[in-house]
Design a protein around this motif. Structure first.
Motif, PDB file in Angstrom:
ATOM      1  N   THR A   1      15.143   8.361   0.660  1.00  0.00           N
ATOM      2  CA  THR A   1      16.122   8.473  -0.351  1.00  0.00           C
ATOM      3  C   THR A   1      15.616   7.145  -1.203  1.00  0.00           C
ATOM      4  N   GLN A   2      14.276   6.504  -0.962  1.00  0.00           N
ATOM      5  CA  GLN A   2      13.837   5.451  -1.746  1.00  0.00           C
ATOM      6  C   GLN A   2      13.573   5.978  -3.146  1.00  0.00           C
ATOM      7  N   ASP A   3      14.171   5.190  -4.070  1.00  0.00           N
ATOM      8  CA  ASP A   3      13.798   5.596  -5.454  1.00  0.00           C
ATOM      9  C   ASP A   3      12.329   5.434  -5.970  1.00  0.00           C
ATOM     10  N   ARG A   4      11.965   6.251  -6.563  1.00  0.00           N
ATOM     11  CA  ARG A   4      10.448   6.012  -6.951  1.00  0.00           C
ATOM     12  C   ARG A   4      10.194   4.981  -7.702  1.00  0.00           C
TER      13      ARG A   4
ATOM     14  N   ARG B   1       0.916  -1.147  -0.045  1.00  0.00           N
ATOM     15  CA  ARG B   1       0.056   0.061   0.159  1.00  0.00           C
ATOM     16  C   ARG B   1       0.823   1.255   0.078  1.00  0.00           C
ATOM     17  N   ARG B   2       0.355   2.409  -0.369  1.00  0.00           N
ATOM     18  CA  ARG B   2       1.266   3.624  -0.405  1.00  0.00           C
ATOM     19  C   ARG B   2       1.326   4.068   0.920  1.00  0.00           C
ATOM     20  N   GLU B   3       2.627   4.554   1.319  1.00  0.00           N
ATOM     21  CA  GLU B   3       2.799   5.322   2.635  1.00  0.00           C
ATOM     22  C   GLU B   3       4.024   5.864   2.357  1.00  0.00           C
ATOM     23  N   ASP B   4       4.453   6.535   3.464  1.00  0.00           N
ATOM     24  CA  ASP B   4       5.865   7.185   3.470  1.00  0.00           C
ATOM     25  C   ASP B   4       6.940   6.296   3.671  1.00  0.00           C
TER      26      ASP B   4
ATOM     27  N   PHE C   1      11.601   1.593   6.363  1.00  0.00           N
ATOM     28  CA  PHE C   1      11.871   1.622   7.799  1.00  0.00           C
ATOM     29  C   PHE C   1      11.552   0.146   8.503  1.00  0.00           C
ATOM     30  N   PRO C   2      12.101  -0.148   9.510  1.00  0.00           N
ATOM     31  CA  PRO C   2      11.986  -1.503  10.019  1.00  0.00           C
ATOM     32  C   PRO C   2      10.583  -2.094  10.376  1.00  0.00           C
TER      33      PRO C   2
END
Length: 149
Positions: free
Chosen positions: A10-13, A3-6, A39-40
């Motif tokens: 630095t995560q490449d789209r 699902r979409r979330e932050d 993130f963990p």
């Protein structure tokens, strides 16, 4: 399905879009693989991987990744005594630019010694692994003689 979330800033789209689409094919740019940076607390939701609070090492592996190789033992002679064990030059972490941690990124000399002492006990294996996650998992399970899950 992700699902979409932050994600990590630095995560490449392109990696995010591939994950959302359920595509686990490695993405490359200029000879480097674009990595997932989450993130963990996102591992359980995104990858159905529960977080652990502890564990016991059955073995230490020193892998070399070859995308199309069959997982196998390797003749490489790598180990804890190598010059790059837990040093800032090879640890994947942010540099201490504000000098808050006051270490080189790999911990203090005493901490490195203590960790090396603990990690000397389990069996050590130099390996060749591939991008085939299932083949790698099967090989590693046999290597350490764990029951298949």
């Amino acid at each position: 399905m992700c699902r979409r979330e932050d994600l990590h800033p630095t995560q490449d789209r392109r990696v995010t879009d591939a994950l959302i689409a359920g595509d686990r094919t490695p993405l490359w740019e200029n000879g480097k693989e674009l990595k997932v940076q989450v993130f963990p607390d996102q591992f359980p939701r995104w990858f159905s991987v529960p977080l652990a609070t502890g564990g016991e090492a059955a073995a230490l592996v020193f892998p070399r990744i070859e995308s199309d190789a069959a997982p196998a033992a390797s003749d490489d002679c790598r180990g804890l005594e190598d010059h790059d064990f837990m040093t800032g030059a090879t640890e994947d972490r942010y540099p201490d630019i504000f000098q808050l941690a006051r270490v080189d990124g790999g911990g203090t000399e005493e901490a490195r010694h203590d960790v090396a002492h603990l990690l000397a006990a389990p069996a050590h294996h130099s390996l060749v692994l591939s991008h085939d996650v299932t083949a790698n998992a099967d090989f590693l399970t046999q290597l350490v003689d764990l029951p298949a899950s």
